[in-house]
Design an enzyme around this catalytic site. Sequence first.
Site, PDB file in Angstrom:
ATOM      1  N   SER A 160       0.831  -1.210   0.000  1.00  0.00           N
ATOM      2  CA  SER A 160       0.000   0.000   0.000  1.00  0.00           C
ATOM      3  C   SER A 160       0.863   1.257   0.000  1.00  0.00           C
ATOM      4  O   SER A 160       1.733   1.406  -0.851  1.00  0.00           O
ATOM      5  CB  SER A 160      -0.957  -0.062   1.187  1.00  0.00           C
TER       6      SER A 160
ATOM      7  N   ASP B 287      -2.442   6.283  -3.926  1.00  0.00           N
ATOM      8  CA  ASP B 287      -1.329   5.568  -3.304  1.00  0.00           C
ATOM      9  C   ASP B 287      -0.955   4.403  -4.249  1.00  0.00           C
ATOM     10  O   ASP B 287      -1.617   4.197  -5.272  1.00  0.00           O
ATOM     11  CB  ASP B 287      -1.680   5.138  -1.863  1.00  0.00           C
TER      12      ASP B 287
ATOM     13  N   ASP C 257      -1.313   1.223  -4.502  1.00  0.00           N
ATOM     14  CA  ASP C 257      -2.278   0.200  -4.915  1.00  0.00           C
ATOM     15  C   ASP C 257      -3.653   0.797  -5.203  1.00  0.00           C
ATOM     16  O   ASP C 257      -4.621   0.069  -5.429  1.00  0.00           O
ATOM     17  CB  ASP C 257      -2.374  -0.939  -3.879  1.00  0.00           C
TER      18      ASP C 257
ATOM     19  N   ASP D 253      -6.067   2.381  -3.684  1.00  0.00           N
ATOM     20  CA  ASP D 253      -7.327   2.347  -2.924  1.00  0.00           C
ATOM     21  C   ASP D 253      -7.553   3.657  -2.181  1.00  0.00           C
ATOM     22  O   ASP D 253      -8.646   3.914  -1.690  1.00  0.00           O
ATOM     23  CB  ASP D 253      -7.426   1.132  -1.988  1.00  0.00           C
TER      24      ASP D 253
HETATM   25 MG    MG Z   1      -3.439   1.421  -0.305  1.00  0.00          MG
END
Ligand code: MG
Length: 458
Positions: A106, A248, A250, A252
């Site tokens: 992340s 960010d 990834d 999300d």
């Molecule tokens: Mg993330």
Amino acid sequence: MAEQLIISISGMRGIVGENLTASVAAEYGCAFGTFLKETSAGENKKLSVCIGRDSRPSGEMLKSAVTEGLCKVGVDVVDSGLVTTPGVGIMVRELGCSGGVVVTASHNPAQYNGIKLLLGNGVAPPGDATEQIKQYFLDKRFALVDSANCGQVTSNDQTDTTHIARVLAIVDKEVISARKFTVVLDSVNGAGGRVTKKLLAELGCVVSAVNDEPTGLFAHAPEPRAENLIGLCEIVKNKGAEIGFAQDPDADRLAIVDEAGTYIGEEYTLALAAKYIFSKKTGKAATNLSTSRMLDDVAAKAGGRVIRTAVGEANVAAAMLEHNCIIGGEGNGGVIDLRVSPIRDSLVGIALVLQLMAETGKTISRLVGEIGGYYMSKDKFAAGKSQAEQILKSATKAFTNAKLDTTDGCRFDFDDGWLHLRVSNTEPVMRIIVEAKDRGTAQKYIDAVLNIRKEISG
Ligand code: MG
């Protein structure tokens, strides 16, 4: 001292080559596959897991290792390649898989990677399931199979297409496209760039994309916070763009920069998305106890209300499913719309905010102004378990005038603000989150907690 490998409700996270190696990843894959087999025992179906990874250079190695672990215990693997976390969440459900795996750390710095797990409903496993998987991993209790029953690997390249179609279904593409919004997108060379550029093109935006190569070589510290997005703010201002979006690695989480090049703070992402949703209908929203009251204000204006949960995306998602919430997420820029999937999704946030701008004809700074704001402080201090418990006990005695919620630590709601004290899941610290009408009021509550801590320490 070498850092510990962390296994929490957010999955496994460690430093690549130190505590997170290919063999560790393979064993975690075995443990997850074993857990899925045990929980589906008697269902007589071949289990499959959808796997993807963000752009970190170690992603392919760790993805292969987890795949090996899953196959060893007889679970089939659908390899989605380099995709976002919400992308995997969507494909788990789309393909009817029993679970999902995302190789990502992340927003953590580049030396980290991690393994995030999802159950068949697209949500991270709850606390008790996480503990069970961790125990299988630590005990090396794996349900290995013989060669005839090994899992098989297939590839799937439909994640972007499926993801974009789901997001477009919740907005009016024509209304947004007609505005030809000028947008700057910063994907920090993570997994978000490719799919988000396609979505913005579908929405008729004129896009300047920066850091959009999925190399995993992060152009700046990857957490989408103000101090890391100075470059994005300048580009938005210099180009005269109407909005800037930062993801960010990834994808999300989503942070927004307004047309003046001002970072508006991640707390506004969910509030703005909710402002659009509540302009169309009323109902319930869900978020964690540490998220801004702005969401309550937005919901209240529409006659709706907010359900508060313990911190952790899985807790918010579970509450949303249980209460059939029309919007939800977290104050860290994570927006969840169940019509797309029960997972935080920056593409959902982008689409809903653009729809709000398109329908109202207002600038992002004006929309932020309409929501209003509070002073918020998020901090932490060192506290062992027993010290933390004592602080919570003393605070409960001290703040008798507040409404108390003990779902996750203690949250005190006062007339002029709120205070949330909770013990971290991952480090020996106590988190202290305060929101109030102004800085002075917030400081009054922070000082009261610091005094309690002083008294306890003697
Ligand atoms: Mg993330």
